[in-house]
Design a protein around this motif. Structure first.
Motif, PDB file in Angstrom:
ATOM      1  N   ARG A  68     -12.547  -1.361  -1.316  1.00 48.26           N
ATOM      2  CA  ARG A  68     -13.699  -0.599  -0.824  1.00 48.26           C
ATOM      3  C   ARG A  68     -14.986  -1.370  -1.065  1.00 48.26           C
ATOM      4  O   ARG A  68     -15.865  -1.425  -0.231  1.00 48.26           O
ATOM      5  CB  ARG A  68     -13.781   0.759  -1.537  1.00 48.26           C
ATOM      6  CG  ARG A  68     -14.885   1.665  -1.023  1.00 48.26           C
ATOM      7  CD  ARG A  68     -15.068   2.881  -1.903  1.00 48.26           C
ATOM      8  NE  ARG A  68     -15.660   2.556  -3.185  1.00 48.26           N
ATOM      9  CZ  ARG A  68     -16.961   2.389  -3.398  1.00 48.26           C
ATOM     10  NH1 ARG A  68     -17.812   2.522  -2.409  1.00 48.26           N
ATOM     11  NH2 ARG A  68     -17.422   2.092  -4.606  1.00 48.26           N
ATOM     12  N   ARG A  69     -15.060  -2.038  -2.268  1.00 47.82           N
ATOM     13  CA  ARG A  69     -16.329  -2.674  -2.608  1.00 47.82           C
ATOM     14  C   ARG A  69     -16.191  -3.960  -3.429  1.00 47.82           C
ATOM     15  O   ARG A  69     -16.806  -4.967  -3.115  1.00 47.82           O
ATOM     16  CB  ARG A  69     -17.190  -1.662  -3.379  1.00 47.82           C
ATOM     17  CG  ARG A  69     -18.567  -2.151  -3.693  1.00 47.82           C
ATOM     18  CD  ARG A  69     -19.470  -0.999  -4.099  1.00 47.82           C
ATOM     19  NE  ARG A  69     -20.801  -1.495  -4.433  1.00 47.82           N
ATOM     20  CZ  ARG A  69     -21.735  -1.788  -3.545  1.00 47.82           C
ATOM     21  NH1 ARG A  69     -21.490  -1.633  -2.255  1.00 47.82           N
ATOM     22  NH2 ARG A  69     -22.916  -2.231  -3.921  1.00 47.82           N
ATOM     23  N   ALA A  70     -15.401  -3.928  -4.497  1.00 51.49           N
ATOM     24  CA  ALA A  70     -15.358  -5.105  -5.379  1.00 51.49           C
ATOM     25  C   ALA A  70     -13.970  -5.293  -5.977  1.00 51.49           C
ATOM     26  O   ALA A  70     -13.171  -4.360  -6.045  1.00 51.49           O
ATOM     27  CB  ALA A  70     -16.382  -4.950  -6.506  1.00 51.49           C
ATOM     28  N   ASN A 127      -2.560   2.634   6.592  1.00 53.21           N
ATOM     29  CA  ASN A 127      -4.004   2.601   6.346  1.00 53.21           C
ATOM     30  C   ASN A 127      -4.554   1.179   6.476  1.00 53.21           C
ATOM     31  O   ASN A 127      -4.036   0.373   7.242  1.00 53.21           O
ATOM     32  CB  ASN A 127      -4.294   3.185   4.961  1.00 53.21           C
ATOM     33  CG  ASN A 127      -4.840   4.596   5.066  1.00 53.21           C
ATOM     34  OD1 ASN A 127      -4.316   5.408   5.827  1.00 53.21           O
ATOM     35  ND2 ASN A 127      -5.886   4.874   4.327  1.00 53.21           N
ATOM     36  N   ASN A 128      -5.580   0.870   5.706  1.00 58.62           N
ATOM     37  CA  ASN A 128      -6.299  -0.401   5.918  1.00 58.62           C
ATOM     38  C   ASN A 128      -5.465  -1.642   5.616  1.00 58.62           C
ATOM     39  O   ASN A 128      -5.560  -2.644   6.324  1.00 58.62           O
ATOM     40  CB  ASN A 128      -7.581  -0.398   5.091  1.00 58.62           C
ATOM     41  CG  ASN A 128      -8.622   0.532   5.697  1.00 58.62           C
ATOM     42  OD1 ASN A 128      -8.926   0.424   6.869  1.00 58.62           O
ATOM     43  ND2 ASN A 128      -9.134   1.461   4.903  1.00 58.62           N
ATOM     44  N   THR A 129      -4.652  -1.583   4.556  1.00 56.03           N
ATOM     45  CA  THR A 129      -3.848  -2.766   4.216  1.00 56.03           C
ATOM     46  C   THR A 129      -2.867  -3.065   5.345  1.00 56.03           C
ATOM     47  O   THR A 129      -2.699  -4.217   5.751  1.00 56.03           O
ATOM     48  CB  THR A 129      -3.104  -2.546   2.880  1.00 56.03           C
ATOM     49  OG1 THR A 129      -4.060  -2.167   1.896  1.00 56.03           O
ATOM     50  CG2 THR A 129      -2.387  -3.797   2.420  1.00 56.03           C
ATOM     51  N   TYR A 141      -8.507  -0.971  -9.171  1.00 52.87           N
ATOM     52  CA  TYR A 141      -9.106  -1.399 -10.449  1.00 52.87           C
ATOM     53  C   TYR A 141      -9.176  -2.923 -10.570  1.00 52.87           C
ATOM     54  O   TYR A 141      -8.744  -3.523 -11.553  1.00 52.87           O
ATOM     55  CB  TYR A 141      -8.387  -0.753 -11.646  1.00 52.87           C
ATOM     56  CG  TYR A 141      -8.669   0.724 -11.706  1.00 52.87           C
ATOM     57  CD1 TYR A 141      -9.854   1.203 -12.258  1.00 52.87           C
ATOM     58  CD2 TYR A 141      -7.789   1.632 -11.135  1.00 52.87           C
ATOM     59  CE1 TYR A 141     -10.152   2.563 -12.247  1.00 52.87           C
ATOM     60  CE2 TYR A 141      -8.066   2.994 -11.112  1.00 52.87           C
ATOM     61  CZ  TYR A 141      -9.252   3.446 -11.674  1.00 52.87           C
ATOM     62  OH  TYR A 141      -9.553   4.791 -11.649  1.00 52.87           O
ATOM     63  N   ALA A 142      -9.729  -3.515  -9.519  1.00 58.36           N
ATOM     64  CA  ALA A 142      -9.968  -4.964  -9.474  1.00 58.36           C
ATOM     65  C   ALA A 142      -8.689  -5.783  -9.668  1.00 58.36           C
ATOM     66  O   ALA A 142      -8.721  -6.866 -10.263  1.00 58.36           O
ATOM     67  CB  ALA A 142     -11.029  -5.382 -10.495  1.00 58.36           C
ATOM     68  N   ARG A 168      -0.012   3.771   1.270  1.00 61.19           N
ATOM     69  CA  ARG A 168      -0.336   4.368   2.581  1.00 61.19           C
ATOM     70  C   ARG A 168      -0.188   3.264   3.630  1.00 61.19           C
ATOM     71  O   ARG A 168      -1.175   2.646   4.036  1.00 61.19           O
ATOM     72  CB  ARG A 168      -1.760   4.919   2.548  1.00 61.19           C
ATOM     73  CG  ARG A 168      -1.958   5.920   1.403  1.00 61.19           C
ATOM     74  CD  ARG A 168      -3.339   6.503   1.396  1.00 61.19           C
ATOM     75  NE  ARG A 168      -4.384   5.525   1.146  1.00 61.19           N
ATOM     76  CZ  ARG A 168      -5.677   5.794   1.164  1.00 61.19           C
ATOM     77  NH1 ARG A 168      -6.087   7.025   1.427  1.00 61.19           N
ATOM     78  NH2 ARG A 168      -6.570   4.868   0.902  1.00 61.19           N
ATOM     79  N   THR A 191      -6.637  -3.287  -3.326  1.00 60.99           N
ATOM     80  CA  THR A 191      -7.190  -3.556  -4.658  1.00 60.99           C
ATOM     81  C   THR A 191      -7.354  -2.239  -5.399  1.00 60.99           C
ATOM     82  O   THR A 191      -8.037  -1.332  -4.915  1.00 60.99           O
ATOM     83  CB  THR A 191      -8.547  -4.281  -4.519  1.00 60.99           C
ATOM     84  OG1 THR A 191      -8.295  -5.603  -4.067  1.00 60.99           O
ATOM     85  CG2 THR A 191      -9.292  -4.339  -5.851  1.00 60.99           C
ATOM     86  N   GLY A 229     -12.847  -1.956   3.181  1.00 58.68           N
ATOM     87  CA  GLY A 229     -12.530  -0.728   3.893  1.00 58.68           C
ATOM     88  C   GLY A 229     -12.110   0.368   2.946  1.00 58.68           C
ATOM     89  O   GLY A 229     -11.617   0.097   1.844  1.00 58.68           O
ATOM     90  N   SER A 278       0.834  -1.202   0.000  1.00 60.98           N
ATOM     91  CA  SER A 278       0.000   0.000   0.000  1.00 60.98           C
ATOM     92  C   SER A 278       0.865   1.247   0.000  1.00 60.98           C
ATOM     93  O   SER A 278       1.822   1.343   0.773  1.00 60.98           O
ATOM     94  CB  SER A 278      -0.906   0.029   1.240  1.00 60.98           C
ATOM     95  OG  SER A 278      -1.615   1.255   1.277  1.00 60.98           O
TER      96      SER A 278
HETATM   97  C1  LIG Z   1      -6.456   4.005  -7.830  1.00 60.28           C
HETATM   98  C2  LIG Z   1      -7.438   3.322  -6.932  1.00 60.28           C
HETATM   99  C3  LIG Z   1      -8.209   2.293  -7.435  1.00 60.28           C
HETATM  100  C4  LIG Z   1      -9.107   1.613  -6.625  1.00 60.28           C
HETATM  101  N1  LIG Z   1      -9.823   0.580  -7.151  1.00 60.28           N
HETATM  102  C5  LIG Z   1     -10.676  -0.097  -6.364  1.00 60.28           C
HETATM  103  C6  LIG Z   1     -11.421  -1.218  -6.879  1.00 60.28           C
HETATM  104  O1  LIG Z   1     -11.286  -1.627  -8.032  1.00 60.28           O
HETATM  105  N2  LIG Z   1     -12.292  -1.838  -6.040  1.00 60.28           N
HETATM  106  C7  LIG Z   1     -12.475  -1.436  -4.744  1.00 60.28           C
HETATM  107  O2  LIG Z   1     -13.275  -2.039  -4.065  1.00 60.28           O
HETATM  108  N3  LIG Z   1     -11.755  -0.413  -4.216  1.00 60.28           N
HETATM  109  C8  LIG Z   1     -10.874   0.255  -4.993  1.00 60.28           C
HETATM  110  N4  LIG Z   1     -10.127   1.289  -4.447  1.00 60.28           N
HETATM  111  C9  LIG Z   1     -10.238   1.573  -2.993  1.00 60.28           C
HETATM  112  C10 LIG Z   1      -9.114   0.905  -2.186  1.00 60.28           C
HETATM  113  O3  LIG Z   1      -8.982  -0.469  -2.464  1.00 60.28           O
HETATM  114  C11 LIG Z   1      -9.366   1.079  -0.692  1.00 60.28           C
HETATM  115  O4  LIG Z   1      -9.468   2.457  -0.429  1.00 60.28           O
HETATM  116  C12 LIG Z   1      -8.295   0.493   0.222  1.00 60.28           C
HETATM  117  O5  LIG Z   1      -8.600   0.830   1.547  1.00 60.28           O
HETATM  118  C13 LIG Z   1      -6.947   1.048  -0.047  1.00 60.28           C
HETATM  119  O6  LIG Z   1      -5.987   0.473   0.847  1.00 60.28           O
HETATM  120  P1  LIG Z   1      -5.188   1.373   1.907  1.00 60.28           P
HETATM  121  O7  LIG Z   1      -6.189   1.791   2.935  1.00 60.28           O
HETATM  122  O8  LIG Z   1      -4.127   0.491   2.453  1.00 60.28           O
HETATM  123  O9  LIG Z   1      -4.644   2.540   1.160  1.00 60.28           O
HETATM  124  C14 LIG Z   1      -9.231   1.981  -5.258  1.00 60.28           C
HETATM  125  C15 LIG Z   1      -8.443   3.025  -4.740  1.00 60.28           C
HETATM  126  C16 LIG Z   1      -7.556   3.693  -5.562  1.00 60.28           C
HETATM  127  C17 LIG Z   1      -6.706   4.795  -4.962  1.00 60.28           C
END
Ligand SMILES: Cc1cc2nc3c(=O)[nH]c(=O)nc-3n(C[C@H](O)[C@H](O)[C@H](O)COP(=O)(O)O)c2cc1C
Length: 208
Positions: free
Chosen positions: A123-125, A14-16, A89-90, A11, A87, A156, A9
């Motif tokens: 976040r979702r999928a 953060n969540n990861t 973009y999936a 960050r 994740t 998250g 990550s």
């Molecule tokens: C460039 C980008 C693409 C993302 N694509 C997705 C996605 O495809 N599906 C999803 O559920 N969340 C997506 N997210 C949300 C992140 O997976 C989510 O915020 C996660 O908490 C990020 O991890 P972190 O908290 O360690 O930064 C995306 C976030 C970013 C910045």
């Protein structure tokens, strides 16, 4: 026994990072030492396919100037590996993808028979796609992948949100328990049941 974990990550806190913390706590509860390496916002070059690592001393990547080779050294020395990534973009977030392509191209043969686990935060999928992509690296390196009762994808977005995903947290904790178990089984059997010897690869490209 030691697990080397890579947090992909940008960050790290953060969540990861927090999900990885759940895995670490369970591993350490089971007597497994852990070390985390965070990619953070480092500029990691992608693999150029030059195959320089095939002929380089100790098969290290010929691209220097980033942390890939020092992390590879630690990964090779560890008994187990964990790959944690958000994740995007999936799929696997870009910096981690660049890192993993070079890590596995240069170091796969050092990972044979090691145990590993992967986790992601979405976040979702798309989390299952990310887990699948992470496991592809370990499969081809002949690593043994720790199971859980669901895919280790936690939900998250804002910092700490994963703590509300009770099922996701439990899945990661069980995954860590299975990884600790695997590490102990592999260690106990290393003299009596060594991993099958490496073979010269038959390479049949799809060109006839
Ligand atoms: C460039 C980008 C693409 C993302 N694509 C997705 C996605 O495809 N599906 C999803 O559920 N969340 C997506 N997210 C949300 C992140 O997976 C989510 O915020 C996660 O908490 C990020 O991890 P972190 O908290 O360690 O930064 C995306 C976030 C970013 C910045």
């Amino acid at each position: 026994m030691k697990v080397f974990a890579i947090n992909g990550s940008p960050r790290p806190d953060n969540n990861t990072g927090r999900a990885l913390g759940v895995m670490r706590a369970e591993l350490e509860k089971n007597g497994i030492e852990t070390e985390v390496f965070s990619l953070g916002r480092e500029n990691i070059h992608g693999c150029t396919g030059c195959r320089g690592c095939f002929s380089a001393a100790d098969n290290f990547c010929v691209i220097t100037g980033d942390s890939l080779n020092s992390a590879a050294e630690k990964a090779r020395a560890a008994d187990g590996l964990v790959f944690a990534v958000p994740t995007y973009y999936a799929g696997i977030a870009g910096t981690m993808k660049c890192f993993l392509d070079r890590l596995f191209y240069s170091s796969s043969r050092f990972f044979r028979g090691k145990a590993g686990a992967s986790l992601t935060v979405a976040r979702r999928a798309g989390g299952v796609d990310t887990i699948h992509q992470l496991n592809n690296y370990m499969n081809l390196a002949e690593m043994v992948i720790a199971p859980s009762h669901y895919w280790a994808s936690v939900f998250g977005m804002s910092p700490g949100e994963i703590e509300k995903d009770g099922e996701g947290i439990q899945t990661i904790r069980r995954n860590a328990g299975a990884l600790a178990w695997l590490l102990k089984i592999i260690d106990a059997a290393k003299e009596t049941h060594p991993f099958p010897a490496i073979e010269e690869r038959v390479r049949t490209n799809f060109i006839r």
